[in-house]
Write a protein that holds these residues in place. Structure first.
Motif, PDB file in Angstrom:
ATOM      1  N   LEU A  47      51.817  56.296  39.900  1.00 22.20           N
ATOM      2  CA  LEU A  47      51.156  56.608  41.170  1.00 22.20           C
ATOM      3  C   LEU A  47      51.334  58.076  41.526  1.00 22.20           C
ATOM      4  O   LEU A  47      50.393  58.732  41.996  1.00 22.20           O
ATOM      5  CB  LEU A  47      51.721  55.733  42.292  1.00 22.20           C
TER       6      LEU A  47
ATOM      7  N   TYR B 255      50.369  54.843  49.394  1.00 25.50           N
ATOM      8  CA  TYR B 255      49.294  55.346  48.532  1.00 25.50           C
ATOM      9  C   TYR B 255      47.992  54.644  48.892  1.00 25.50           C
ATOM     10  O   TYR B 255      47.953  53.424  49.091  1.00 25.50           O
ATOM     11  CB  TYR B 255      49.633  55.095  47.059  1.00 25.50           C
TER      12      TYR B 255
ATOM     13  N   SER C  94      51.730  50.757  47.922  1.00 22.93           N
ATOM     14  CA  SER C  94      50.405  51.132  47.426  1.00 22.93           C
ATOM     15  C   SER C  94      49.391  50.115  47.929  1.00 22.93           C
ATOM     16  O   SER C  94      49.523  48.904  47.686  1.00 22.93           O
ATOM     17  CB  SER C  94      50.387  51.175  45.895  1.00 22.93           C
TER      18      SER C  94
ATOM     19  N   THR D  98      49.068  44.534  48.802  1.00 20.72           N
ATOM     20  CA  THR D  98      49.926  45.715  48.853  1.00 20.72           C
ATOM     21  C   THR D  98      51.029  45.622  47.807  1.00 20.72           C
ATOM     22  O   THR D  98      51.750  44.624  47.754  1.00 20.72           O
ATOM     23  CB  THR D  98      50.571  45.847  50.250  1.00 20.72           C
TER      24      THR D  98
ATOM     25  N   ARG E 178      47.718  59.935  49.473  1.00 16.99           N
ATOM     26  CA  ARG E 178      48.819  59.141  50.006  1.00 16.99           C
ATOM     27  C   ARG E 178      49.161  59.638  51.411  1.00 16.99           C
ATOM     28  O   ARG E 178      48.886  60.796  51.758  1.00 16.99           O
ATOM     29  CB  ARG E 178      50.051  59.206  49.100  1.00 16.99           C
TER      30      ARG E 178
ATOM     31  N   ARG F 221      46.167  54.492  39.471  1.00 16.55           N
ATOM     32  CA  ARG F 221      45.933  53.373  40.392  1.00 16.55           C
ATOM     33  C   ARG F 221      45.789  52.137  39.523  1.00 16.55           C
ATOM     34  O   ARG F 221      45.644  52.251  38.304  1.00 16.55           O
ATOM     35  CB  ARG F 221      44.671  53.645  41.220  1.00 16.55           C
TER      36      ARG F 221
END
Length: 244
Positions: free
Chosen positions: A45, A203, A167, A159, A71, A50
């Motif tokens: 990340l 993120y 993220s 998440t 982010r 991703r």
């Protein structure tokens, strides 16, 4: 990611860009046979990668460079006036952090969201297994941030948790409740969750200048973008970069 870690990358076939007209997209994937875990994914990340399902990627389009990893620094975030209104508008919602187990209720809501927001866009819900393959990965530490109105599921933010950060993978919500700005509220809830965990960042995937689908991200400030290999901070009022 340590100096001893070596991951092979594979280039996908060029295809029409889903975010910008008249452009082609090419993704670089981490070797699907590589052994991944939350710690390694957290390092990826930081390098601008991703995930979609179990596939970890970053854009490798040439000459386009519009996709920029984004982010939010949790400690510095202060909601703006519109975001404070969104918080008040949704004060009647119950927020719960639950294990990443997609129930029939989740899958039905996902199908309604995709049918309304992305019809014919290649993201059709399909069978339940396809939904899980898109949202989850066995090697991830993933949670679902569910929003409920009078007990009814109205939004879910998928998440991931990595060391020191969260993220945001994907959010889907009841399309009949568009006036509530549930997408924005879900990001605010993820920021609160990150703060509660002591995480430094959330993120958000990629910032893409000129894409209406990504415009909401510029409203969260301060925001950090991975520009020329360095995370650069942009405060409220600063224009975000628009590379060619």
């Amino acid at each position: 990611m340590t100096a001893e870690t070596r991951l092979a990358l594979f280039a996908g076939d060029p295809h029409d860009c889903a975010y910008l007209d008249d452009r082609l997209s090419t993704l670089h994937y981490v070797n699907p046979g590589a052994t991944l875990d939350p710690t390694l994914f957290g390092a990826l990340l930081q390098l601008g990668f991703r995930r979609s399902g179990s596939f970890v990627y970053r854009p490798g389009c040439s000459p386009c460079r519009r996709c920029i990893a984004a982010r939010l620094p949790v400690d510095g975030f202060v909601p703006n006036r519109n975001q404070r209104r969104t918080l008040r508008r949704n004060a009647d919602l119950a927020v719960s952090d639950v294990p990443a187990e997609l129930t029939d209720e989740h899958i039905d809501l996902y199908a309604r969201y995709i049918s309304d927001r992305h019809p014919g866009g290649g993201m059709d819900a399909g069978p339940p297994g396809a939904c899980r393959d898109f949202l989850l990965a066995d090697w991830c530490d993933t949670r679902l941030l569910d929003l409920r109105l009078d007990g009814r599921l109205v939004s879910t933010a998928v998440t991931d948790t990595v060391p020191g950060a969260l993220s945001a993978i994907y959010t889907f919500f009841d399309p009949d409740l568009a006036a509530r700005s549930l997408g924005t509220f879900s990001v605010l809830a993820q920021i609160d969750r990150a703060a509660a965990l002591g995480a430094s960042h959330l993120y958000l995937g990629y910032w893409i200048a000129g894409s209406s689908k990504m415009q909401y991200k510029e409203r969260f400030r301060p925001i950090e973008l991975l520009v020329d290999g360095n995370w650069t901070r942009y405060e409220a009022g600063q224009p975000l970069p628009c590379p060619p």
